[in-house]
Design an enzyme around this catalytic site. Structure first.
Site, PDB file in Angstrom:
ATOM      1  N   GLY A 165      99.482   5.374 -43.474  1.00 42.45           N
ATOM      2  CA  GLY A 165      98.337   4.886 -42.721  1.00 42.45           C
ATOM      3  C   GLY A 165      97.895   3.531 -43.211  1.00 42.45           C
ATOM      4  O   GLY A 165      98.681   2.782 -43.808  1.00 42.45           O
ATOM      5  N   SER A 166      96.657   3.209 -42.994  1.00 42.13           N
ATOM      6  CA  SER A 166      96.151   1.877 -43.319  1.00 42.13           C
ATOM      7  C   SER A 166      96.030   1.696 -44.826  1.00 42.13           C
ATOM      8  O   SER A 166      95.866   2.656 -45.591  1.00 42.13           O
ATOM      9  CB  SER A 166      94.777   1.660 -42.677  1.00 42.13           C
ATOM     10  OG  SER A 166      93.794   2.453 -43.334  1.00 42.13           O
ATOM     11  N   THR A 167      96.088   0.442 -45.247  1.00 39.38           N
ATOM     12  CA  THR A 167      95.919   0.134 -46.665  1.00 39.38           C
ATOM     13  C   THR A 167      94.525   0.513 -47.135  1.00 39.38           C
ATOM     14  O   THR A 167      94.346   1.005 -48.263  1.00 39.38           O
ATOM     15  CB  THR A 167      96.193  -1.360 -46.907  1.00 39.38           C
ATOM     16  OG1 THR A 167      97.567  -1.627 -46.576  1.00 39.38           O
ATOM     17  CG2 THR A 167      95.948  -1.748 -48.351  1.00 39.38           C
ATOM     18  N   HIS A 168      93.531   0.319 -46.294  1.00 35.35           N
ATOM     19  CA  HIS A 168      92.152   0.669 -46.667  1.00 35.35           C
ATOM     20  C   HIS A 168      92.046   2.152 -47.029  1.00 35.35           C
ATOM     21  O   HIS A 168      91.530   2.514 -48.094  1.00 35.35           O
ATOM     22  CB  HIS A 168      91.198   0.330 -45.526  1.00 35.35           C
ATOM     23  CG  HIS A 168      89.815   0.866 -45.710  1.00 35.35           C
ATOM     24  ND1 HIS A 168      88.935   0.377 -46.660  1.00 35.35           N
ATOM     25  CD2 HIS A 168      89.157   1.896 -45.079  1.00 35.35           C
ATOM     26  CE1 HIS A 168      87.802   1.055 -46.608  1.00 35.35           C
ATOM     27  NE2 HIS A 168      87.906   1.977 -45.663  1.00 35.35           N
ATOM     28  N   VAL A 169      92.527   3.014 -46.148  1.00 37.86           N
ATOM     29  CA  VAL A 169      92.441   4.451 -46.418  1.00 37.86           C
ATOM     30  C   VAL A 169      93.421   4.839 -47.519  1.00 37.86           C
ATOM     31  O   VAL A 169      93.139   5.719 -48.336  1.00 37.86           O
ATOM     32  CB  VAL A 169      92.688   5.259 -45.134  1.00 37.86           C
ATOM     33  CG1 VAL A 169      92.664   6.756 -45.429  1.00 37.86           C
ATOM     34  CG2 VAL A 169      91.651   4.915 -44.077  1.00 37.86           C
ATOM     35  N   GLY A 170      94.567   4.159 -47.578  1.00 39.85           N
ATOM     36  CA  GLY A 170      95.546   4.449 -48.622  1.00 39.85           C
ATOM     37  C   GLY A 170      94.988   4.238 -50.018  1.00 39.85           C
ATOM     38  O   GLY A 170      95.310   4.995 -50.948  1.00 39.85           O
ATOM     39  N   CYS A 181     103.816   0.182 -38.233  1.00 36.03           N
ATOM     40  CA  CYS A 181     103.625  -0.463 -39.542  1.00 36.03           C
ATOM     41  C   CYS A 181     104.624  -1.583 -39.776  1.00 36.03           C
ATOM     42  O   CYS A 181     104.354  -2.521 -40.530  1.00 36.03           O
ATOM     43  CB  CYS A 181     103.721   0.579 -40.655  1.00 36.03           C
ATOM     44  SG  CYS A 181     105.256   1.544 -40.651  1.00 36.03           S
ATOM     45  N   LYS A 213      97.779  17.504 -42.813  1.00 34.71           N
ATOM     46  CA  LYS A 213      96.470  17.148 -42.259  1.00 34.71           C
ATOM     47  C   LYS A 213      96.705  16.266 -41.049  1.00 34.71           C
ATOM     48  O   LYS A 213      97.194  15.142 -41.154  1.00 34.71           O
ATOM     49  CB  LYS A 213      95.595  16.416 -43.278  1.00 34.71           C
ATOM     50  CG  LYS A 213      94.118  16.412 -42.856  1.00 34.71           C
ATOM     51  CD  LYS A 213      93.343  15.216 -43.369  1.00 34.71           C
ATOM     52  CE  LYS A 213      93.512  14.004 -42.471  1.00 34.71           C
ATOM     53  NZ  LYS A 213      92.829  14.149 -41.150  1.00 34.71           N
ATOM     54  N   GLU A 230      96.083  -7.820 -40.960  1.00 30.27           N
ATOM     55  CA  GLU A 230      96.982  -7.065 -40.087  1.00 30.27           C
ATOM     56  C   GLU A 230      96.286  -6.844 -38.748  1.00 30.27           C
ATOM     57  O   GLU A 230      95.189  -6.291 -38.696  1.00 30.27           O
ATOM     58  CB  GLU A 230      97.335  -5.730 -40.732  1.00 30.27           C
ATOM     59  CG  GLU A 230      98.288  -4.886 -39.914  1.00 30.27           C
ATOM     60  CD  GLU A 230      98.568  -3.523 -40.549  1.00 30.27           C
ATOM     61  OE1 GLU A 230      99.604  -2.926 -40.233  1.00 30.27           O
ATOM     62  OE2 GLU A 230      97.733  -3.062 -41.360  1.00 30.27           O
TER      63      GLU A 230
END
Length: 482
Positions: A228-233, A284, A172, A378
């Site tokens: 990717g970001s922790t939020h999306v992770g 990262c 993706k 971050e």
């Protein structure tokens, strides 16, 4: 402008409803790529194509898989210019994309070398005449979700070892670097991996949540990896758990860089500047926290300030630019808000901080405290903060006072002293007398805490992308209780 179709079953195709979206250069606003915006049915088709290709790819002899992956590595490197031509999608410097291609090619070569290293075990059985084996076998379709910031490296990493292990893949693409991610798929297709072995889906930004869930929910998808970001992770991890799919998550970081009182300050400054500001701090592993012993802090800050003043950020097409652009204007606004918050609460802006559109000059702040957002959040930008402490234990406490735990660095002339500290730093990676930004294809790469779980890289990936299969062979009669 680049036209970016989907890659499904070896064929370039538009989205089923014909929709597209555009990705613009963050500096000039010019359209760089016009991209197919996949529908949910396109996502299903990509998984179906990967599933159809799986039996043949999984059954292929390891030497043949190795040869095709090596050919892909050679073609990737040969087409470096095409990747660099797409750098306008993110506003990055050409040297960053050139480095991306080199490391991505190495990742394919490392994956190729692993095709004959996927081994199992013979396990002694307590049943008379029973021969027991634990075999590592391909899982099926692997979904890789890659980010924009190191687009060639991280998209290649998302699929290279899954392929080496005998899986087929759906990549993706990031909405911010779709042309680069699609080109990776084309390189692998042109290298002869086979129709459907690698499929690439791109989606309009607003469609990302629905597309991601549709892909993860598909019964044919057996493994998920996300960078990717922790939020999306967290979202990807929750979705994967809901659908009982193992996930490998490599997420955000706020890398500490410890400078002990006996450190070589000149070497530390060079490593800190590279780690904090290369690719505008959009890595990262980027150095965000400079944790310095009080005894040498003033000297270190003075030397680093002088170095930073030589690092001009600007349009990547400008020959005087050392650093490039942030990924978009919004990133600049967000990061400037973090800087302003710290200054308002008493931090000293040592140098930098000037923002013009998506161009943010490299920034250093001193006197940052835990009352400021920059202490914990971050920045993912060209911003580093100085935190001072008395002695190694104080520096270690500051280093570990973070939700993140991806990469770290320690500078000291006493390597035994540094090694003892490195084993107590709460991070998946720690470099002694080297920068926090460091990756090699064969190394285990992963974090702890809010930086995710699992490891990419070489042998470490085999466990992530194979299924352990217990097989027994009964020789002779066996006793049963009934």
């Amino acid at each position: 402008m680049l036209d970016v179709p989907l890659l499904i079953g070896g064929q370039s195709c538009p989205a089923r409803d014909g929709r597209t979206f555009e990705r613009c250069n963050p500096v000039t606003g010019e359209v760089v790529s016009r991209v197919a915006a996949a529908t949910l049915e396109d996502a299903d088709a990509a998984v179906a194509a990967a599933q159809a290709a799986f039996p043949g790819w999984a059954a292929m002899l390891p030497g043949e898989r190795r040869a095709r992956l090596l050919e892909a590595a050679a073609q990737l490197q040969a087409r470096s210019g095409e990747f660099i031509a797409a750098a306008g999608e993110t506003g990055a410097m050409a040297n960053w994309y050139g480095f991306n291609v080199q490391l991505a090619a190495d990742m394919l070569r490392e994956a190729a070398s692993m095709t004959t290293q996927i081994t199992g075990d013979v396990i002694p059985s307590n049943v008379p005449g029973n021969f027991a084996m634990a075999l590592r076998q391909p899982c099926g379709v692997v979904l890789g979700i890659a980010p924009w910031n190191a687009p060639v490296i991280l998209a290649t990493r998302a699929i290279a070892m899954p392929l080496a292990c005998g899986n087929t893949v759906v990549l993706k693409a990031s909405e911010l670097s779709p042309a680069v991610h699609r080109l990776i798929g084309q390189v692998l297709q042109d290298a002869g991996l086979g129709d459907g072995v690698v499929n690439v889906i791109s989606n309009a930004p607003a469609d990302a949540p629905a597309i991601v869930e549709r892909l993860i929910a598909n019964p044919a998808v057996r493994r998920v990896n996300f960078t990717g970001s922790t939020h999306v992770g967290r979202i990807v991890g929750e979705l994967s758990a809901r659908y009982l799919k193992p996930a490998l998550l490599e997420l955000g970081g706020k890398a500490p860089f410890l400078v002990l009182d006996d450190a070589d300050l000149d070497a530390a400054v060079e490593a800190a500047a590279f780690g904090a500001y290369f690719n505008q701090g959009q890595i990262c592993m980027s150095t965000e926290r400079l944790i310095v012993d009080h005894k040498v802090a003033d000297a270190f800050v003075a030397k680093l300030t002088a170095k930073i003043k030589t690092l001009r950020a600007g349009n990547p097409d400008d020959s005087e630019s050392v650093l490039g652009s942030l990924v978009d204007v919004g990133a600049g606004t967000r990061i400037k808000g973090l800087i302003d918050d710290a200054v308002t609460l008493g931090a000293t802006l040592v140098t930098g901080g000037q923002l013009q559109g998506s161009i943010l000059q490299p920034t250093l702040l001193d006197g940052v405290t835990d009352a400021m957002r920059l202490y914990r959040e971050e920045s993912f930008g060209p911003v580093a903060v100085v935190l001072r402490g008395d002695g190694d234990e104080a520096l270690l406490r500051l280093a570990n006072d973070s939700d993140f735990g991806l990469s770290a660095a320690i500078f000291s002339r006493d390597t035994s002293r540094a090694l003892a500290l490195a084993q107590r730093v709460e991070s998946g990676i720690c470099h002694i007398n080297g920068p926090t930004v460091h990756d090699e294809a064969q190394m285990p790469f992963g974090g702890v805490k809010s930086s995710g779980y699992g490891s990419f890289g070489g042998k470490a990936s085999i466990e992530q992308f194979t299924q352990l299969h217990w097989v027994t062979l009964q020789n002779g009669p066996r006793h049963y209780p009934i």
